[in-house]
Design a protein around this motif. Structure first.
Motif, PDB file in Angstrom:
ATOM      1  N   GLU A  24      -3.138  -0.659  -2.599  1.00  0.00           N
ATOM      2  CA  GLU A  24      -3.893   0.759  -2.699  1.00  0.00           C
ATOM      3  C   GLU A  24      -3.025   1.205  -3.528  1.00  0.00           C
ATOM      4  N   PHE A  25      -3.505   2.525  -4.037  1.00  0.00           N
ATOM      5  CA  PHE A  25      -2.357   3.773  -3.981  1.00  0.00           C
ATOM      6  C   PHE A  25      -3.654   5.033  -5.004  1.00  0.00           C
ATOM      7  N   GLY A  26      -2.947   5.425  -4.550  1.00  0.00           N
ATOM      8  CA  GLY A  26      -4.232   7.021  -5.020  1.00  0.00           C
ATOM      9  C   GLY A  26      -4.637   8.140  -4.156  1.00  0.00           C
ATOM     10  N   ALA A  27      -5.549   9.264  -4.905  1.00  0.00           N
ATOM     11  CA  ALA A  27      -6.242  10.317  -4.065  1.00  0.00           C
ATOM     12  C   ALA A  27      -7.493   9.879  -4.000  1.00  0.00           C
ATOM     13  N   ASP A  28      -7.351  10.651  -2.736  1.00  0.00           N
ATOM     14  CA  ASP A  28      -9.121  11.343  -3.083  1.00  0.00           C
ATOM     15  C   ASP A  28      -9.181  12.912  -3.278  1.00  0.00           C
ATOM     16  N   THR A  51      -4.101  10.256 -10.344  1.00  0.00           N
ATOM     17  CA  THR A  51      -5.061   8.976 -10.457  1.00  0.00           C
ATOM     18  C   THR A  51      -3.781   8.458 -12.136  1.00  0.00           C
ATOM     19  N   ASP A  56     -15.218   8.289  -3.208  1.00  0.00           N
ATOM     20  CA  ASP A  56     -15.346   9.045  -1.883  1.00  0.00           C
ATOM     21  C   ASP A  56     -16.107   8.961  -0.839  1.00  0.00           C
ATOM     22  N   THR A  84       0.855  -1.474   0.242  1.00  0.00           N
ATOM     23  CA  THR A  84      -0.259   0.578   0.257  1.00  0.00           C
ATOM     24  C   THR A  84       0.844   1.363   0.192  1.00  0.00           C
ATOM     25  N   TYR A 141       1.003   5.001  -0.498  1.00  0.00           N
ATOM     26  CA  TYR A 141       0.383   6.956  -0.523  1.00  0.00           C
ATOM     27  C   TYR A 141       1.822   7.399  -0.427  1.00  0.00           C
ATOM     28  N   THR A 142       2.008   8.386  -1.725  1.00  0.00           N
ATOM     29  CA  THR A 142       3.270   9.118  -1.624  1.00  0.00           C
ATOM     30  C   THR A 142       3.377  10.549  -2.241  1.00  0.00           C
ATOM     31  N   GLN A 182      -6.991  14.852  -8.553  1.00  0.00           N
ATOM     32  CA  GLN A 182      -7.795  13.696  -8.130  1.00  0.00           C
ATOM     33  C   GLN A 182      -7.331  12.573  -9.427  1.00  0.00           C
ATOM     34  N   LEU A 187       0.066   8.006 -11.526  1.00  0.00           N
ATOM     35  CA  LEU A 187       0.554   6.680 -10.662  1.00  0.00           C
ATOM     36  C   LEU A 187       1.062   6.546 -11.680  1.00  0.00           C
TER      37      LEU A 187
END
Length: 89
Positions: free
Chosen positions: A36-40, A58, A87, A10, A12-13, A54, A61
């Motif tokens: 898991e990766f991404g941004a809300d 996406t 979300d 997972t 989140y960077t 967002q 990444l």
């Protein structure tokens, strides 16, 4: 740990995974996938929803995952799952 076929991470960077793939390749010959990766969509800097940011995160990444795909000669990543498609907060 020899019986493990693939690792799930997972990450989140921000807008890039940085040296994640290079570091991974230096530690093991086993492939990994990004569980898991991404941004809300909530932009904490502006305290507002920002779906364009967002989408940009996406896309950037996802491109890095594809660039580091196991289908390439020196790739280490077998794919990734975007978190999350809706979300909830």
């Amino acid at each position: 740990l020899g019986a493990i076929d693939v690792w799930g991470l997972t990450a989140y960077t921000g807008l890039s995974f940085g040296n994640l793939f290079k570091e991974w390749a230096s530690r093991t010959s086993k492939p990994m996938f990004l569980a898991e990766f991404g941004a809300d969509a909530f932009d904490a800097r502006r305290h507002a929803v920002n779906e364009k940011a967002q989408a940009k995160a996406t896309e950037l990444l996802s491109r890095e995952i594809a660039t580091n795909s196991v289908q390439r000669h020196d790739g280490v990543c077998s794919g990734g799952l975007v978190f999350e498609l809706a979300d909830e907060w």
